[in-house]
Every structure is written in C-alpha cells, then in structure tokens.
Design a protein around this motif. Structure first.
Motif, PDB file in Angstrom:
ATOM      1  N   ARG A 167      84.756  25.498  47.956  1.00 33.05           N
ATOM      2  CA  ARG A 167      86.001  25.799  47.601  1.00 33.05           C
ATOM      3  C   ARG A 167      86.693  27.130  46.735  1.00 33.05           C
ATOM      4  O   ARG A 167      87.571  27.549  46.903  1.00 33.05           O
ATOM      5  CB  ARG A 167      86.843  24.560  47.136  1.00 33.05           C
ATOM      6  N   ASN A 168      85.428  27.265  45.901  1.00 33.63           N
ATOM      7  CA  ASN A 168      85.721  28.369  44.999  1.00 33.63           C
ATOM      8  C   ASN A 168      85.950  29.906  45.805  1.00 33.63           C
ATOM      9  O   ASN A 168      86.381  30.751  45.110  1.00 33.63           O
ATOM     10  CB  ASN A 168      84.840  28.742  43.930  1.00 33.63           C
ATOM     11  N   PHE A 169      85.489  29.804  47.020  1.00 33.38           N
ATOM     12  CA  PHE A 169      85.610  31.002  48.115  1.00 33.38           C
ATOM     13  C   PHE A 169      86.893  31.418  48.462  1.00 33.38           C
ATOM     14  O   PHE A 169      87.414  32.174  48.908  1.00 33.38           O
ATOM     15  CB  PHE A 169      84.788  30.925  49.119  1.00 33.38           C
ATOM     16  N   GLY A 170      88.112  30.364  48.017  1.00 32.51           N
ATOM     17  CA  GLY A 170      89.371  30.606  48.510  1.00 32.51           C
ATOM     18  C   GLY A 170      90.191  31.763  47.804  1.00 32.51           C
ATOM     19  O   GLY A 170      89.633  32.211  46.959  1.00 32.51           O
ATOM     20  N   GLY A 227      94.134  31.776  51.313  1.00 27.92           N
ATOM     21  CA  GLY A 227      94.646  30.263  50.832  1.00 27.92           C
ATOM     22  C   GLY A 227      93.438  29.449  50.402  1.00 27.92           C
ATOM     23  O   GLY A 227      92.249  29.885  50.272  1.00 27.92           O
ATOM     24  N   SER A 228      93.453  27.898  50.672  1.00 26.77           N
ATOM     25  CA  SER A 228      92.405  27.297  49.959  1.00 26.77           C
ATOM     26  C   SER A 228      91.264  27.132  51.257  1.00 26.77           C
ATOM     27  O   SER A 228      91.900  27.097  52.346  1.00 26.77           O
ATOM     28  CB  SER A 228      92.979  25.891  49.606  1.00 26.77           C
ATOM     29  N   ILE A 229      90.061  26.796  50.921  1.00 25.70           N
ATOM     30  CA  ILE A 229      89.044  26.455  51.804  1.00 25.70           C
ATOM     31  C   ILE A 229      89.206  24.880  52.261  1.00 25.70           C
ATOM     32  O   ILE A 229      89.572  24.159  51.095  1.00 25.70           O
ATOM     33  CB  ILE A 229      87.719  26.433  51.148  1.00 25.70           C
ATOM     34  N   CYS A 230      89.640  24.743  53.405  1.00 26.90           N
ATOM     35  CA  CYS A 230      89.737  23.170  53.866  1.00 26.90           C
ATOM     36  C   CYS A 230      88.308  22.494  54.109  1.00 26.90           C
ATOM     37  O   CYS A 230      87.270  23.126  54.102  1.00 26.90           O
ATOM     38  CB  CYS A 230      90.479  23.335  55.193  1.00 26.90           C
ATOM     39  N   MET A 231      88.411  21.323  54.644  1.00 27.39           N
ATOM     40  CA  MET A 231      87.015  20.603  54.572  1.00 27.39           C
ATOM     41  C   MET A 231      86.360  21.320  55.777  1.00 27.39           C
ATOM     42  O   MET A 231      85.230  21.135  55.713  1.00 27.39           O
ATOM     43  CB  MET A 231      87.434  19.014  55.006  1.00 27.39           C
ATOM     44  N   ASP A 232      86.971  21.502  56.756  1.00 29.53           N
ATOM     45  CA  ASP A 232      86.457  21.946  58.154  1.00 29.53           C
ATOM     46  C   ASP A 232      86.515  23.387  58.735  1.00 29.53           C
ATOM     47  O   ASP A 232      85.940  23.584  59.630  1.00 29.53           O
ATOM     48  CB  ASP A 232      86.580  20.901  59.351  1.00 29.53           C
ATOM     49  N   MET A 233      87.632  24.088  58.020  1.00 35.98           N
ATOM     50  CA  MET A 233      87.563  25.394  58.304  1.00 35.98           C
ATOM     51  C   MET A 233      88.372  26.058  57.114  1.00 35.98           C
ATOM     52  O   MET A 233      88.599  25.669  56.053  1.00 35.98           O
ATOM     53  CB  MET A 233      88.746  25.098  59.600  1.00 35.98           C
ATOM     54  N   CYS A 234      88.499  27.475  57.514  1.00 33.84           N
ATOM     55  CA  CYS A 234      89.237  28.187  56.628  1.00 33.84           C
ATOM     56  C   CYS A 234      89.926  29.499  57.304  1.00 33.84           C
ATOM     57  O   CYS A 234      89.500  29.446  58.383  1.00 33.84           O
ATOM     58  CB  CYS A 234      88.452  28.567  55.178  1.00 33.84           C
ATOM     59  N   MET A 235      90.542  30.135  56.455  1.00 34.75           N
ATOM     60  CA  MET A 235      91.316  31.272  57.255  1.00 34.75           C
ATOM     61  C   MET A 235      91.126  32.647  56.604  1.00 34.75           C
ATOM     62  O   MET A 235      90.725  32.780  55.385  1.00 34.75           O
ATOM     63  CB  MET A 235      92.949  31.047  57.043  1.00 34.75           C
ATOM     64  N   LEU A 236      90.864  33.764  57.362  1.00 39.88           N
ATOM     65  CA  LEU A 236      90.655  34.786  57.154  1.00 39.88           C
ATOM     66  C   LEU A 236      91.671  35.927  57.329  1.00 39.88           C
ATOM     67  O   LEU A 236      92.337  35.839  58.529  1.00 39.88           O
ATOM     68  CB  LEU A 236      89.420  35.376  57.935  1.00 39.88           C
ATOM     69  N   ASP A 237      91.986  37.026  56.652  1.00 39.72           N
ATOM     70  CA  ASP A 237      92.906  38.035  56.795  1.00 39.72           C
ATOM     71  C   ASP A 237      91.948  38.855  57.745  1.00 39.72           C
ATOM     72  O   ASP A 237      91.223  39.613  57.187  1.00 39.72           O
ATOM     73  CB  ASP A 237      93.171  38.626  55.639  1.00 39.72           C
ATOM     74  N   ILE A 238      92.459  39.073  59.002  1.00 35.86           N
ATOM     75  CA  ILE A 238      91.849  39.992  59.879  1.00 35.86           C
ATOM     76  C   ILE A 238      92.780  41.156  60.258  1.00 35.86           C
ATOM     77  O   ILE A 238      92.612  41.868  61.451  1.00 35.86           O
ATOM     78  CB  ILE A 238      91.117  39.361  61.198  1.00 35.86           C
TER      79      ILE A 238
END
Length: 819
Positions: A739-742, A759-770
């Motif tokens: 989660r520290n990678f958020g 944003g925050s790292i979720c349990m099963d996914m996360c979001m990237l700025d592309i």
C-alpha cells in the motif's frame, strides 16, 4: 569419410590429439558436453570442458550413461576404464571449437551470423520462417550462441543444408574470434545493442568492437548506424553494408509507424521510393526485429511485395519453455519454440529435470524434417525418446502416426488436436508432468489452455536460465572443492518450491536449506533427494524431520537435547548442523555454551555433526570488515574446540551471498547462496554481473478519461489536477503490491513508459496515470523486470529487495521459463 560422421581416429587427427583407442573405427555423430543430457551415447564424444565447473569431474557420470569416447586434458583417466577411446588435448574447449571449425569448412553453404545484445534468437527464428520455403536451413537450437553452444550448432550442418543461421553471444573481451572462425558468416546481422554484459568490458565501445569481429570478411552486413556510434565502420573488412533506421537516413529508413488492431503498419524510404508493409505485432521489440528481417530480405534482393506477404504471416516465437500448474495436480511444460530434433532433445532434458511426478507424458506433433528424409527424422525421434526415458508418447499428426511401429506399443496417436481433446475424459491426465511439443498449426495452444489451471492475469515469470547463470556466477568465484548450499526458504524467496529445487538439484548443488520442516517435506514429496538443512526446526516437527531425512540446524543445548530424545532408539549418526552465534545475536551457540555442547556431543552415536557454521552480520559492507573478521576468528576458535570431541571433521561454512563476493579467503568448505541466485547482491554495485530472474506483470482492466480536479480511489486521495487518463490494473495489496506504493510512490511500465500510481492501492487493483501514453484494455503492464527493477521498488518505499520478492502473494501464478 561420409558427410555426417567421422571415425574417432579421424577426429583425433583433426584435433591433433594424442589418442588411446580401443575401437578406432567407431563413428562419432554427437558432441557431448553435459553428462546429464546424453542421448545416443554409443555415437557420442564427451568433451570434458573446463568452464564454471571442471568437466573431468563428470566423466564418471558420462561413462555410467553409456559414453565410451572422451576428449580430456587431465591424465589418470585411461587407467580407470579399459573399454574407452580417449583423446588427450591441451585445451578441451579449443579442441571442440577446432573440430566444429573443420566441420564447417567442409560445406559450401551460405551462412548468416547474428550478434547483438537482444533480439538474436527472435531474428534468427523469423528469418527461418521467412526463408524456409527457399532454403534447407540449419540454425542454432534455442539460444545456443556461446563458446560451447556455437560448435554444437555448427556440428548440425549436413550436405542437405544450403543456408545456416547462427547466433553468436559474448560476455567478455576476446571471445568473438573463436565464434567467427566456426561460423564464418557470409552475411552479418547486428541486432539491438543494450546494457547486457557491459560488466565484461571496459566500456560500451569495446563491447561493440568485439561484437563486430564476427563480421570480418563478410560479404554483407545489415545494421542500424545508431547502434555503432563512434565506431569507424569503414575500417571493417566487409564487402557491402545495408543500413536501416527509424530516425536517420539509411538504406531502409522507416519514417511511419501506426499501431492498429494488434498489427503495426510501417512505411519506409528505400531506393528513392516509398514501400510499406504490415506486421502482426505491436510491441517495440518485435517491431524492431521485424524491421531487421525486412532489411535482410531487401538486401538479399527480395521484392517488397513478397516480403510484405511473408512478414504479414510471421508467427509469434516463444523463446523459452514454460512450466505451469496444470489440472488434476499435473505440471504442464509448453514448448512451441520450434519442432526439430535439437529442440526436442532440449525439451526432454527439461522434462527429465521434473521430479514432482513419477509419471511423464510427451504430446508431440509431426516434426519439421529440416532437410532430412522423413523416415530418418522419426527414427531419430524414437532413438531419442528411448535414451531420454520420455515416458508415454501421444503423437499428433499423420506423419508421426504412420511411424507408430518405431515407438512403444503403449503410445497413442491422433490425426488432430481436436481428436485428442475429444478423448481427454478417457485419457484422464492426473498427477503427471506433460510436455506439449508441437507446431502451432496443430492447435497446441487450445490444448494447453484445457490442461493448464486458469491463470490470474497477474503472473510472476521466473527465468530459470537467469537463475542458473547467477548460480554459475558465484560458483566461478569458488576455489576447487568448495561446496554450495542453496537457500530455498520462504518458497525460494517467493519464486517457487519444487520448480526451483528441481533445477538446483539438476545443476548439482550440494545442499538445500529451508526455514521450516514443512518446506523440506514438500520438497521430499516432490522428488528432491539432495540433503536439506532445516533452519528453524520445531519440536513438533522432529518426528517428520527424521521420517523425511531432513537435517536440523541446532542452535541451543535445549534444542539439541530435545532432538536427541525424539530420535527413535534404532537411529544412529543422524545428521545435524551446529550454528554458532559470533555476533549476529539471532540464533546460535555462544562461547559460554561450548562446554555443555561438547559434553552432549562426546561419544554420542545417535547424532552426527555434519557442519558447523555461523552467519556474518555485515559481510556486504566495508565499514563492517573488522567486525566480520572478528566473527570469523570467533567461529574458527569455536570450531577447533568442537573438533576435540568429534570423530569426523564437519563442513565449515560462514559466507552468505555478499560474503562470496567480498571475502574469498573465508570460503572454507562450503558457501551459502541466497538472494544472489535471484539477481541481487548488496555487495555488488547495482548487482553487476547478475541477471534478473523475476518479472511481475499484470494487465489493464479499464481506461478512464478524467476531468481536471476529479479524484481517484478511496478517500479521494488521488487527484489529477489537470485531468488526464487513468488505467486500472489487476494487482493490489492482496497480490503483494504494498500500500505504500500509492499516490505516485510506485510506478509501472505501460508500453515502455513509467506510469505512476494514482490514489490508494486497493486489495485487488490499483490505478495508474497513463496520460499521454498509447494503451488499451488488455495491454501488458510490468510491475518489475530488468528495466524497472525490484531494487527500484525497494528504494521507493525504503525497504530491501528481499521484502519485495517474498511479498508476492501465492495467488499470483508462477510461470517458469527455460531455454
């Protein structure tokens, strides 16, 4: 002398060897350098090459496997065996290369030599696809491009071949001349030049100049001038060159690239006109390799209309075998690399490495004859399967079915994959290792999907070849006779259990070490027979330790006393390892424990101390060198005291991964290799000399366009202040992505571009700025690899590579690559 075989007497003459021959007319067809991978031993000549390990140490193994012909440089061998032909030479590797050079000189075929940092194997395989209709081609198997691999490749040449395509790979200066003399390319191809093997040269220019030696006296060289900046190409003894570029003027100047629907459209200037074509790939590496092939065919005089037609039909090339978990407790090996005898032999060797199942099955399609008569091909296959103990055969295709009389009567045959799929319920694959080896046209991909467990889109790829190279990197630093203990605790640092242990056993490490007994038990059940040290033996596991022949680390008198009490009455000399605490202050006997330890060990026949060791607290850092030396001295004093009450001299070991790199004078009898096998060594700047073993990748689930100021994720922590585009990817903290990678701390590679988290790292996914990156749903995303490394991730959240690697969740499927 016929075109494909030599008598052993003729080989001796060619190599100018001193020969002791009991059967001088015996024919030699196979050149052997590995005692573990021997087929047709009665036709083989074993070369005791001194590389990372001394080949003379494996002569006994080769003899036991049926080999009776040897090339050696050390004396004392002929006295042991009376029924062998022996050739004595000053340098075994040089003799192997000289024989290959002689063999090459006997054939007047056109040859293409390929070198570079990356892309060699892909370009070779695609040129094979593109030119196979016009030539009978012999080519390097897999990535056989080394000082040993090239002679084995060149040895395949027969009078039926009229084109050879060979790779040449080097890692240090002064290696290329030998490869040039064996290949002697008429046509040279220089592929991408990158950072690989930079550590073997003073600088990048020296590396490029060494690679260019392959092309001396070539008639034609195809290259990108951007890769040879600062090199005077006019000084090369080459008759003609053909250049290509995507940036500057060249013979083939590609000026437009457009991706559309899994294809790439390319437009270029060539001979003052525009030409174009479409290739069925979009990734940058494949596009570059396809452009190289385009340039080669133009340079050879092919019309662009024909080139366009052929490049459109290029098939993907999987350059490595894949080992995956299958249905019904099976292990599945995919090998769609090529369908020839050489690659089949390599795949069967990998099949035989797998000990997790007693039963093995080969599903094999019709093979490519590669210039040979069909009957000869399948006779060679039958011989190979017999020598390799391949297990059950299931043949797919009309050709292999027509030669059923050559194979075991229990074999099954089907005209098509569809017929086999229809019979799967009756065949009932269960608890076995299955090798899928077939041409793509037979539909092996569909069969693979049915036999393989459903794989989560997030996968951890483990490159077994890189792991072996890292192991050999450390072995090369060891003094003769020093043993190796490989650390496979914590699921082999997150990389797997039996998959890694099988490989290490195959490459003859001396010991394995696990953290807990259940890890060792799992390895025993998977067929691992190596000695296994258990570093944290629990009283509740003592019975199982004895049952499964595991060897406990003993670190206190309490544990030692409890273990002796737990041993059955009839057990004698059970192996244990004594750990000494010399300053780590974690586990181990200290000086004040020595007297009581000696009292227990004196005349105790129920146990046997097989090793005494300690753990260095700061072996990787210069500032702790004095402390390290103090630890070593305390250890030696403790060890010598113990010797006074022990009947035998136990193995001494103190060095871990970083210790091997920095403290060669304390290797003693054995060293322990841990994280270094996986590509990390804190004692080496940027782990120089090691290869990346693990690649964690995922995919894009959805892409969204956001307006300025819109927020992303829980608690609205992610904000795109100027708007932009985000990609949701299939990895979260349940997969081990911290989660520290958020909020931008973490980054991933999207189509070659580093993209920060939003944003925050979720349990099963996360979001990237592309924002600004061309991407689509389903595209691959790299969490870490050789470019964006585990060390980069560790630095971002102020931890160590161990934590990043071991945190990758078990729900992330492991895919093992080999070859």
């Amino acid at each position: 002398m016929d075109n494909e075989t030599y008598s052993i007497a003729q080989v001796a003459k060619i190599m100018n060897a001193k020969a002791v021959l009991v059967n001088p007319e015996l024919k030699i067809k196979k050149l052997l350098t590995d005692s573990r991978t021997i087929a047709a031993p009665d036709e083989g000549l074993f070369f005791a090459v001194k590389a990372q390990r001394n080949g003379h140490d494996f002569i006994d193994g080769a003899y036991q496997n049926g080999v009776r012909n040897f090339v050696v440089s050390e004396k004392g061998f002929t006295e042991k065996y009376a029924d062998v032909n022996v050739l004595f030479v000053p340098n075994v590797l040089a003799a192997l290369q000289h024989l290959a050079q002689y063999h090459r000189s006997r054939f007047n075929l056109k040859t293409i030599g390929i070198t570079g940092s990356t892309g060699k194997s892909m370009v070779k395989e695609w040129l094979y696809q593109l030119l196979a209709t016009d030539y009978n081609i012999v080519r390097s198997p897999k990535s056989y491009n080394s000082q040993i691999g090239v002679p084995l490749s060149v040895w395949q040449i027969t009078e039926n071949h009229n084109l050879g395509i060979f790779e040449a790979g080097i890692s240090t200066a002064n290696e290329m001349q030998a490869l040039h003399d064996m290949i002697k390319p008429d046509i040279g191809i220089l592929t991408n030049i990158g950072t690989q093997h930079d550590e073997g040269f003073d600088n990048r220019t020296e590396k490029i100049k060494e690679k260019l030696k392959l092309f001396e006296n070539a008639k034609l060289l195809i290259y990108n001038p951007g890769y040879v900046k600062g090199i005077d190409m006019e000084n090369l003894s080459i008759e003609q060159s053909f250049t290509w570029s995507t940036e500057n003027a060249a013979d083939l100047q590609v000026f437009e690239r457009l991706n559309k629907n899994e294809t790439t459209y390319l437009k270029a200037h060539y001979k003052s006109k525009q030409i174009e074509l479409t290739i069925p790939f979009t990734d940058s590496a494949s596009v570059e390799n396809a452009i190289i092939c385009w340039a080669v065919l133009l340079a050879l005089g092919y019309e662009n209309t024909l080139i366009s037609e052929r490049l459109t039909r290029l098939s993907p090339v999987v350059l490595q075998l894949q080992l995956l978990n299958g249905i019904n407790q099976c292990s599945i090996i995919h090998d769609h690399y090529s369908t020839d005898i050489s690659s089949l032999a390599i795949a069967l060797d990998f099949l035989n490495q797998q000990n997790q199942h007693n039963r093995k099955t080969l599903i094999l399609s019709d093979l490519n004859p590669e210039g040979k008569e069909t009957a000869q091909v399948y006779q060679e296959v039958a011989t190979l399967l017999k020598h390799k103990h391949a297990g059950r055969l299931i043949g797919i295709g009309p050709e292999i079915s027509s030669f059923a009389n050559l194979f075991d009567k229990s074999s099954l045959y089907f005209e098509t994959i569809e017929e086999l799929i229809a019979k799967l319920p009756e065949i009932n694959f269960n608890n076995e290792t299955i090798l899928l080896k077939g041409q793509d046209r037979f539909g092996f991909a569909a069969l693979g999907k049915l036999l393989t467990q459903k794989v989560h889109d997030t996968v951890l790829e483990i490159n077994l070849n890189a792991l072996v190279k890292n192991l050999q990197f450390y072995r090369a630093q060891l003094k003769p006779g020093v043993k190796t203990m490989a650390m496979v605790k914590a699921f082999s640092y997150g990389s797997g259990s039996f998959e890694i242990a099988n490989l290490l056993q195959y490459h003859k490490v001396d010991y394995l070490a696990v953290a807990y007994a259940d890890e060792g038990i799992a390895l025993r059940k998977a067929g691992i027979t190596l000695p296994i040290m258990v570093m944290s033996p629990e009283v509740s596991a003592f019975e199982a330790i004895v049952k499964y022949n595991l060897e406990p680390e003993i670190y206190s008198t309490e544990v030692l006393t409890d273990f002796i009490k737990a041993l059955p009455a009839n057990v004698q000399h059970f192996p244990i390892h004594i750990k000494v605490d010399t300053g780590m202050h974690r586990l181990g006997f200290e000086q004040q424990d020595l007297k009581s330890l000696m009292q227990i060990l004196t005349h105790n026949h129920k146990i046997k101390v097989v090793s005494v060791f300690t753990h260095l607290a700061g072996a990787d850092e210069t500032l702790h060198d004095d402390f390290t030396q103090m630890q070593v001295q305390k250890y030696l004093a403790f060890y010598h005291e113990l010797l006074t009450v022990l009947p035998d001299q136990p193995i001494r070991h103190v060095l871990n991964t970083s210790g091997i790199s920095r403290h060669a004078n304390t290797q003693f009898d054995m060293v322990r290799i841990g994280i270094g096998m996986y590509g990390f060594d804190a004692a080496l700047p940027k782990s120089k000399g090691l290869e990346t073993v693990a690649c964690l990748k995922t995919t894009i689930s959805q892409i969204k366009a956001l307006k300025a100021g819109e927020t992303v994720g829980y608690s609205r922590r992610g904000v795109l202040s100027h708007g932009g585009k985000i990609a949701t990817v299939k990895i979260g903290y349940a997969d081990g992505y911290n989660r520290n990678f958020g909020n931008g701390t973490g980054k991933m590679l999207v189509n070659g571009h580093l993209s920060p988290t939003v944003g925050s790292i979720c349990m099963d996914m996360c979001m990237l700025d592309i924002t600004g990156i061309e991407a689509k749903v389903g595209d691959e995303v790299i969490v870490f690899n050789h470019e964006h490394t585990i060390a980069d991730l560790a630095n971002a959240i102020e931890t160590i590579p161990y934590e990043i690697l071991t945190n990758v969740s078990q729900r992330v499927k492991r895919v093992y690559l080999y070859g």
